[in-house]
Every structure is written in C-alpha cells, then in structure tokens.
Design a protein around this motif. Structure first.
Motif, PDB file in Angstrom:
ATOM      1  N   HIS A 118       0.842  -1.205   0.000  1.00  0.00           N
ATOM      2  CA  HIS A 118       0.000   0.000   0.000  1.00  0.00           C
ATOM      3  C   HIS A 118       0.878   1.257   0.000  1.00  0.00           C
ATOM      4  O   HIS A 118       1.996   1.255   0.529  1.00  0.00           O
ATOM      5  CB  HIS A 118      -0.904  -0.033   1.239  1.00  0.00           C
ATOM      6  N   LEU A 146       0.481   4.089   1.627  1.00  0.00           N
ATOM      7  CA  LEU A 146       0.625   4.799   2.906  1.00  0.00           C
ATOM      8  C   LEU A 146       1.850   4.341   3.698  1.00  0.00           C
ATOM      9  O   LEU A 146       2.680   5.175   4.080  1.00  0.00           O
ATOM     10  CB  LEU A 146      -0.673   4.624   3.710  1.00  0.00           C
ATOM     11  N   LEU A 180       5.039   5.522   1.861  1.00  0.00           N
ATOM     12  CA  LEU A 180       5.298   6.967   1.963  1.00  0.00           C
ATOM     13  C   LEU A 180       5.743   7.327   3.376  1.00  0.00           C
ATOM     14  O   LEU A 180       6.720   8.072   3.561  1.00  0.00           O
ATOM     15  CB  LEU A 180       4.026   7.753   1.610  1.00  0.00           C
ATOM     16  N   LYS A 227      -5.579   5.631 -14.412  1.00  0.00           N
ATOM     17  CA  LYS A 227      -6.870   5.074 -13.964  1.00  0.00           C
ATOM     18  C   LYS A 227      -8.012   5.976 -14.388  1.00  0.00           C
ATOM     19  O   LYS A 227      -9.054   5.506 -14.848  1.00  0.00           O
ATOM     20  CB  LYS A 227      -6.881   4.917 -12.433  1.00  0.00           C
ATOM     21  N   ARG A 261     -13.321  -2.317 -11.583  1.00  0.00           N
ATOM     22  CA  ARG A 261     -12.749  -3.495 -10.917  1.00  0.00           C
ATOM     23  C   ARG A 261     -13.640  -4.704 -11.190  1.00  0.00           C
ATOM     24  O   ARG A 261     -14.828  -4.527 -11.497  1.00  0.00           O
ATOM     25  CB  ARG A 261     -12.656  -3.244  -9.411  1.00  0.00           C
ATOM     26  N   ALA A 285      -7.867   3.279   3.030  1.00  0.00           N
ATOM     27  CA  ALA A 285      -7.231   4.481   2.485  1.00  0.00           C
ATOM     28  C   ALA A 285      -7.085   4.422   0.965  1.00  0.00           C
ATOM     29  O   ALA A 285      -6.029   4.104   0.437  1.00  0.00           O
ATOM     30  CB  ALA A 285      -5.868   4.687   3.143  1.00  0.00           C
ATOM     31  N   PHE A 321      -8.065   6.463  -2.877  1.00  0.00           N
ATOM     32  CA  PHE A 321      -8.529   7.678  -3.551  1.00  0.00           C
ATOM     33  C   PHE A 321      -9.763   7.312  -4.373  1.00  0.00           C
ATOM     34  O   PHE A 321     -10.025   6.134  -4.613  1.00  0.00           O
ATOM     35  CB  PHE A 321      -7.438   8.216  -4.485  1.00  0.00           C
ATOM     36  N   ASP A 360      -9.388   5.005  -7.245  1.00  0.00           N
ATOM     37  CA  ASP A 360      -9.104   3.599  -6.947  1.00  0.00           C
ATOM     38  C   ASP A 360     -10.325   2.699  -7.107  1.00  0.00           C
ATOM     39  O   ASP A 360     -10.239   1.493  -6.903  1.00  0.00           O
ATOM     40  CB  ASP A 360      -8.488   3.457  -5.548  1.00  0.00           C
ATOM     41  N   SER A 397      -2.977  -1.759 -11.827  1.00  0.00           N
ATOM     42  CA  SER A 397      -2.921  -2.001 -10.392  1.00  0.00           C
ATOM     43  C   SER A 397      -1.850  -1.108  -9.779  1.00  0.00           C
ATOM     44  O   SER A 397      -0.672  -1.200 -10.121  1.00  0.00           O
ATOM     45  CB  SER A 397      -2.587  -3.464 -10.109  1.00  0.00           C
ATOM     46  N   GLY A 398      -2.283  -0.241  -8.866  1.00  0.00           N
ATOM     47  CA  GLY A 398      -1.335   0.654  -8.184  1.00  0.00           C
ATOM     48  C   GLY A 398      -0.356  -0.130  -7.325  1.00  0.00           C
ATOM     49  O   GLY A 398       0.804   0.258  -7.181  1.00  0.00           O
ATOM     50  N   HIS A 399      -0.843  -1.229  -6.750  1.00  0.00           N
ATOM     51  CA  HIS A 399       0.061  -2.060  -5.938  1.00  0.00           C
ATOM     52  C   HIS A 399       1.164  -2.661  -6.821  1.00  0.00           C
ATOM     53  O   HIS A 399       2.313  -2.763  -6.406  1.00  0.00           O
ATOM     54  CB  HIS A 399      -0.722  -3.174  -5.249  1.00  0.00           C
ATOM     55  N   ARG A 457      -3.159  -9.465  -5.819  1.00  0.00           N
ATOM     56  CA  ARG A 457      -4.193  -8.575  -6.372  1.00  0.00           C
ATOM     57  C   ARG A 457      -5.248  -9.395  -7.130  1.00  0.00           C
ATOM     58  O   ARG A 457      -6.437  -9.098  -7.062  1.00  0.00           O
ATOM     59  CB  ARG A 457      -3.594  -7.534  -7.350  1.00  0.00           C
ATOM     60  N   HIS A 508      -8.196  -7.228  -9.020  1.00  0.00           N
ATOM     61  CA  HIS A 508      -7.763  -6.862 -10.371  1.00  0.00           C
ATOM     62  C   HIS A 508      -7.884  -8.029 -11.333  1.00  0.00           C
ATOM     63  O   HIS A 508      -7.856  -9.195 -10.930  1.00  0.00           O
ATOM     64  CB  HIS A 508      -6.289  -6.436 -10.356  1.00  0.00           C
TER      65      HIS A 508
HETATM   66  C1  LIG Z   1       0.028  11.051   1.871  1.00  0.00           C
HETATM   67  C2  LIG Z   1      -0.918  10.453   0.912  1.00  0.00           C
HETATM   68  C3  LIG Z   1      -1.671  11.329   0.021  1.00  0.00           C
HETATM   69  C4  LIG Z   1      -1.038   9.121   0.894  1.00  0.00           C
HETATM   70  C5  LIG Z   1      -1.972   8.387   0.026  1.00  0.00           C
HETATM   71  C6  LIG Z   1      -1.630   6.953  -0.018  1.00  0.00           C
HETATM   72  C7  LIG Z   1      -2.723   6.188  -0.651  1.00  0.00           C
HETATM   73  C8  LIG Z   1      -4.086   6.337  -0.096  1.00  0.00           C
HETATM   74  C9  LIG Z   1      -2.474   5.396  -1.680  1.00  0.00           C
HETATM   75  C10 LIG Z   1      -3.505   4.592  -2.392  1.00  0.00           C
HETATM   76  C11 LIG Z   1      -3.049   3.174  -2.418  1.00  0.00           C
HETATM   77  C12 LIG Z   1      -4.076   2.294  -3.071  1.00  0.00           C
HETATM   78  C13 LIG Z   1      -5.192   1.795  -2.283  1.00  0.00           C
HETATM   79  C14 LIG Z   1      -3.931   1.976  -4.371  1.00  0.00           C
HETATM   80  C15 LIG Z   1      -4.840   1.068  -5.099  1.00  0.00           C
HETATM   81  O1  LIG Z   1      -4.082  -0.038  -5.497  1.00  0.00           O
HETATM   82  P1  LIG Z   1      -4.657  -1.057  -6.544  1.00  0.00           P
HETATM   83  O2  LIG Z   1      -3.586  -2.084  -6.680  1.00  0.00           O
HETATM   84  O3  LIG Z   1      -5.891  -1.620  -5.980  1.00  0.00           O
HETATM   85  O4  LIG Z   1      -4.867  -0.294  -7.814  1.00  0.00           O
END
Ligand SMILES: CC(C)=CCC/C(C)=C/CC/C(C)=C/COP(=O)(O)O
Length: 283
Positions: A132, A134, A137, A174, A181, A191, A193, A196, A202-204, A240, A246
């Motif tokens: 993830h 978070l 970062l 995206k 999905r 957490a 956006f 998402d 896939s962001g992961h 995933r 995904h």
């Molecule tokens: C400080 C800040 C703005 C942190 C945001 C970190 C965050 C919420 C990242 C999103 C990670 C996420 C759930 C990505 C989705 O991954 P997929 O593999 O499901 O596309």
C-alpha cells in the motif's frame, strides 16, 4: 453420402465448434442457444465473420477479373493491410480481454471468505498492506527524517519522489482508462482515492515493481534478501488477482509501468546539491 464430420460439428449444449475449417466466434457476446446450428456454424449473419470473409481474399472483394495487386503477383496493395489490420487487432484484443476476464475470475480464489481459498484471504490482505502507498510513503519520509548521512537522505528523498510520482501517474491512467474493478471484488481496501474504484493499472503492482527495482539498485545488496524482494514483488501482484481486486492484465501492465517509472526516477534523480538547495529553501 453421410460424412462423419458433418455429424460431429456441434456440441451437445449447442455451442459452436470448429468443424472442418476455422471459424471465429465472438468470445465476449453470449451465443444465442436458440439459433439453428447451421447458422452458428456458417455464421452468415455474424458481422465479425462477415468482415473476415469479405476481407479474406482481395480477389473476391474486387472481382475475379481484376489484374492488379496480389492477382498480378506483386503482393497485396497497401490498402489491404489498412483494411485487414483493424479487424485483426479487434479480434486479438477482444480475445485477449475474454481470456483475461475468464482467467482472472478463475484465479480470484480469495475474493471473499466463502471462496475456495477464503482462509488465505487474511494473508493476502497482509501482502496488500505491504504494498500500500501509505506505509511506503510514511516509511520513506521517516527514514529521510532520521537519516544522518547525505547519501542516505539522497536515496530516501528519491524514493519519496518515486512514490509520489507513482501515485500521480497511476491516478492519471486510472482516470483516463476507467476500467471497472472485477464484479467479484469486495471494495474493502483501506485508504483509497476516488480513482481507486478503477482497476487499470494495479497501483500495488506499479509500486511493487518500482520499489522492487529501487531496493535492488540502492538498498538491498545481499543475495538472499534480493531474492526476497523479487518474491515480494511477485506476491503483491499475485495477491491482487487472488483477492479479486484486479484482472491479470491490470497487474501485468502495472508491473511494466512500475518498471518504467523507476527509469523515470533515475532520470529525474535528485543529487545532494539539489537536495541541499531544496533544504536551504525550506529552512
Ligand atoms: C500522503 C498520501 C496522500 C497518501 C496516500 C496513499 C494512498 C491512499 C495510496 C492509495 C493506495 C491504493 C489503495 C492503491 C490502489 O491499489 P490497486 O492495486 O488496488 O490499484
């Protein structure tokens, strides 16, 4: 005279089969089971096949009296390539998409607690957390803050830049592609956006590929640990699909995109001088 082949050209369930010759059938549209079998096999009314049949021979399309193009032995004119390619690309893409959806559904064995591998779901979710944005970062920011060498700060700053870049680029792709999905996914990720809710890429997977390359290039030198890093990258991608988050192509494209993102990080690389200038501005 009866031909044994003629008797065996259809399955019991009425689905189309390939008889004596190859025939293309849409993999994305359901087959009309009430259609007469001969219509399914001849496909006279299927637009895809009609296009294929129309384009299979330049001679047939233009009339057998023509003496131009392939008929004259000089190879097909350029125009043929232009007409054939869109349908071939279309067929290839829809076939790939159908295989992707089918395979992804088959592999989503941890999509919920009741799934066949439902008991492995908590472990998969742990792997999900490890990839993830978070924790990555927060970890990079904390290491940057705690690092007391210029080299350490440089590496951590660039990791942070890479992670932010990843979030932005994945968000843009995206938002542009807007691929939903898989229907079997439970939207219980923490957490996220708003983009998402989309799954491509896939962001992961992008993060795992980029961070994996980053770790191997700058932080992890011992061979056994390098193997672990690679294993982790693979597991993040696999989890995933197993979790049903995904489709396979989301993850494969994500790996490729993350791999390329690392190249971008290398190109943008912030040197100690740039870093000092930035910190000077901030202080
Ligand atoms: C400080 C800040 C703005 C942190 C945001 C970190 C965050 C919420 C990242 C999103 C990670 C996420 C759930 C990505 C989705 O991954 P997929 O593999 O499901 O596309």
């Amino acid at each position: 005279m009866h031909s044994p082949k003629a008797k065996n050209t259809g399955r019991r369930d009425g689905s189309p089969v390939l008889g004596g010759s190859f025939e293309f059938v849409s993999l994305t549209k359901p087959v009309n089971r009430s259609s007469p079998r001969h219509l399914l096999q001849r496909q006279g009314s299927d637009p895809t096949t009609a296009r294929l049949r129309a384009s299979e021979s330049p001679l047939r399309r233009r009339g057998s009296g023509s003496s131009t193009g392939s008929a004259s032995g000089q190879g097909p004119p350029e125009e043929d390539g232009i007409r054939l390619n869109p349908s071939l690309i279309g067929i290839s893409l829809s076939s790939l998409l159908a295989i992707d959806l089918w395979l992804s559904k088959r592999l989503s064995v941890c999509a919920c607690e009741d799934s066949s591998w439902g008991s492995v779901r908590p472990l998969m979710k742990l792997i999900e957390v490890s990839g993830h944005g978070l924790p990555w970062l927060a970890g990079a920011a904390y290491s940057l803050y705690k690092s007391d060498t210029a080299a350490g700060q440089e590496v951590m700053l660039n990791l942070l830049v890479g992670l932010l870049l990843d979030l932005i680029l994945v968000g843009i792709v995206k938002a542009v592609v807007r691929r939903r999905r898989p229907a079997h996914n439970q939207m219980d990720m923490f957490a996220t956006f708003s983009v998402d809710r989309y799954s491509f890429p896939s962001g992961h997977a992008t993060r795992a590929a980029m961070c994996g390359r980053f770790l191997l290039a700058h932080l992890v030198l011992a061979a056994p640990l390098r193997v672990l890093v690679l294993l982790w990258v693979g597991l993040v991608g696999l989890s995933r699909v197993l979790l049903g988050r995904h489709n396979v192509t989301d993850v494969l494209f994500g790996f490729w995109m993350g791999y390329c993102q690392y190249n971008l990080v290398e190109i943008l690389w912030f040197s100690p001088q740039t870093l000092q200038g930035l910190l000077g501005h901030l202080a």
